[in-house]
Design a protein around this motif. Structure first.
Motif, PDB file in Angstrom:
ATOM      1  N   VAL A  87      -5.022 -43.771 -19.302  1.00  0.00           N
ATOM      2  CA  VAL A  87      -3.932 -42.821 -19.526  1.00  0.00           C
ATOM      3  C   VAL A  87      -3.959 -42.284 -20.949  1.00  0.00           C
ATOM      4  O   VAL A  87      -3.817 -41.079 -21.179  1.00  0.00           O
ATOM      5  CB  VAL A  87      -2.573 -43.491 -19.229  1.00  0.00           C
ATOM      6  CG1 VAL A  87      -1.431 -42.573 -19.636  1.00  0.00           C
ATOM      7  CG2 VAL A  87      -2.465 -43.846 -17.760  1.00  0.00           C
ATOM      8  N   ALA A 120      -6.512 -42.163 -22.890  1.00  0.00           N
ATOM      9  CA  ALA A 120      -7.705 -41.325 -23.060  1.00  0.00           C
ATOM     10  C   ALA A 120      -7.401 -39.894 -22.635  1.00  0.00           C
ATOM     11  O   ALA A 120      -7.887 -38.934 -23.228  1.00  0.00           O
ATOM     12  CB  ALA A 120      -8.863 -41.888 -22.236  1.00  0.00           C
ATOM     13  N   GLY A 121      -6.568 -39.768 -21.611  1.00  0.00           N
ATOM     14  CA  GLY A 121      -6.205 -38.444 -21.148  1.00  0.00           C
ATOM     15  C   GLY A 121      -5.373 -37.674 -22.150  1.00  0.00           C
ATOM     16  O   GLY A 121      -5.267 -36.449 -22.079  1.00  0.00           O
ATOM     17  N   ALA A 122      -4.794 -38.397 -23.077  1.00  0.00           N
ATOM     18  CA  ALA A 122      -3.956 -37.748 -24.088  1.00  0.00           C
ATOM     19  C   ALA A 122      -4.579 -37.843 -25.468  1.00  0.00           C
ATOM     20  O   ALA A 122      -3.937 -37.541 -26.477  1.00  0.00           O
ATOM     21  CB  ALA A 122      -2.574 -38.384 -24.100  1.00  0.00           C
TER      22      ALA A 122
END
Lengths: 222, 222
Positions: free
Chosen positions: B205, B207-209
């Motif tokens: 999660v 990494a997605g941000a």
DNA sequence: GTCTATACAATGATAGAC
DNA sequence: GTCTATCATTGTATAGAC
């Protein structure tokens, strides 16, 4: 021979709580039971409550379902059937793995909101341990869902749509996403923003698993 | 004057279910009640169950708490206090925004596993609507948590530790992560893998941000 | 298939002695 | 602060008429 879900929408008709007098006693009982179980929980709902809401008397309930538990189990089986159906539809529509992942998430979220009462009953049993309601294996359903997501993720990795990562972890994160949207009201998220929230969360989570922007991308194998 | 949580661990002592006879009747009642409420739900738990498990008689319960509901509310207040305390500790430890986010997630997950019974009781009221248990505002607690995560995310974005994204969406995704770890047994995830699962999901999660790997990274403002 | 009437166990709660 | 004894109520479920 009692067969469930023959009428289009026995359970949880759209909107208000009046029951068209045309429905049979059995159907009225089912419909009333979902509402009552969802509103008060299985144990807190008395047989008297149900039959009063259904406009019938106690013996009618025992005639059709044998017991309060029998009525509940009928409901439970119907819930499982609906989930499986929605799942199948979401997957049948085709598309790439990531597309199907998104559709599956949306489908899960949608059905749990559409049949909120049934869904809550399921949750009650899933999260809450024994004796809170009759024994019914909803866990199998949950494990199946997780497995489904894992397989889709693995497929996405193989297809190059996702970077190499733990399919278990990504699958769990996706389920968490759905979970949180379904319970969004708890966090004070407005109903109108649920779809937007789901998409936003999916974007984030899937971005975390996106393949690195290599100079030589892999559009399709072969 | 009833004051909660004076003894180190009135509620849910480690491991087995025997109660040291040294505890007062009041404490034994509290301890027994958590176990019973968690095992069977509020409604399904009878006053008789509780008092038998506590080794006292009914009037003792009514003397200390006024009613079954009063006993429950005492428990609920204690649960809220514990969550707030753990939250504060996790934040007090300092570090960058992302560090604190991870710590907060771990803290939430840990306390909900440590006080699983209490936690389940809270869930029961949170997810399940009225009449399933006495009215108690746990929603405020949930909203506070979400808000806390949002603030931390916003801080992370400002500090350049996170890319510009909806703090609401990321906060929700993080809560979903915790949620799913707490209920991991439902999905058949082994107890021993919970920590690993949480970390793996957080990695994904977050990494997605993560901020885009620019050629000129922004290590610290100024 | 649905009713009236009712059996009978379990429930939350209290009075009053100690 | 804890007990024995007990109350009124509500719970699930059934018998038997229609």
């Amino acid at each position: 021979m009692p067969s469930v879900a023959s009428p289009p929408d026995t359970i949880e008709p759209a909107g208000s709580d009046q029951q068209p007098a045309a429905l049979s006693g059995r159907e009225r009982l089912l419909s009333a039971a979902v509402a009552q179980f969802a509103a008060k929980g299985y144990v807190a709902t008395s047989v008297r409550d149900i039959v009063r809401a259904a406009g019938v008397t106690a013996p009618a309930l025992y005639y059709h379902f044998g017991s309060k538990e029998g009525l509940f189990l009928t409901l439970a089986r119907e819930a499982v059937a609906r989930v499986k159906q929605v799942r199948a539809e979401a997957l049948a529509a085709g598309g790439g793995p990531v597309d199907r992942i998104r559709r599956l998430c949306r489908a899960h979220a949608t059905i749990r909101r559409r049949y909120a009462s049934l869904s809550w009953i399921v949750d009650q049993i899933l999260s809450g341990p024994p004796e809170a309601a009759p024994a019914f294996d909803f866990r199998g359903l949950a494990r199946e869902s997780l497995r489904l997501f894992e397989d889709l993720v693995a497929e996405g990795i193989a297809a190059g749509e996702l970077r190499g990562c733990s399919s278990r972890h990504l699958a769990l994160a996706l389920m968490g996403t759905v979970e949180v949207v379904v319970r969004a009201d708890v966090f004070g998220v407005a109903d109108g923003k649920l779809d937007e929230s789901l998409e936003g969360m999916l974007d984030l989570v899937l971005a975390g698993a996106a393949p690195p922007p290599t100079s030589a991308p892999v559009p399709a194998p072969g």
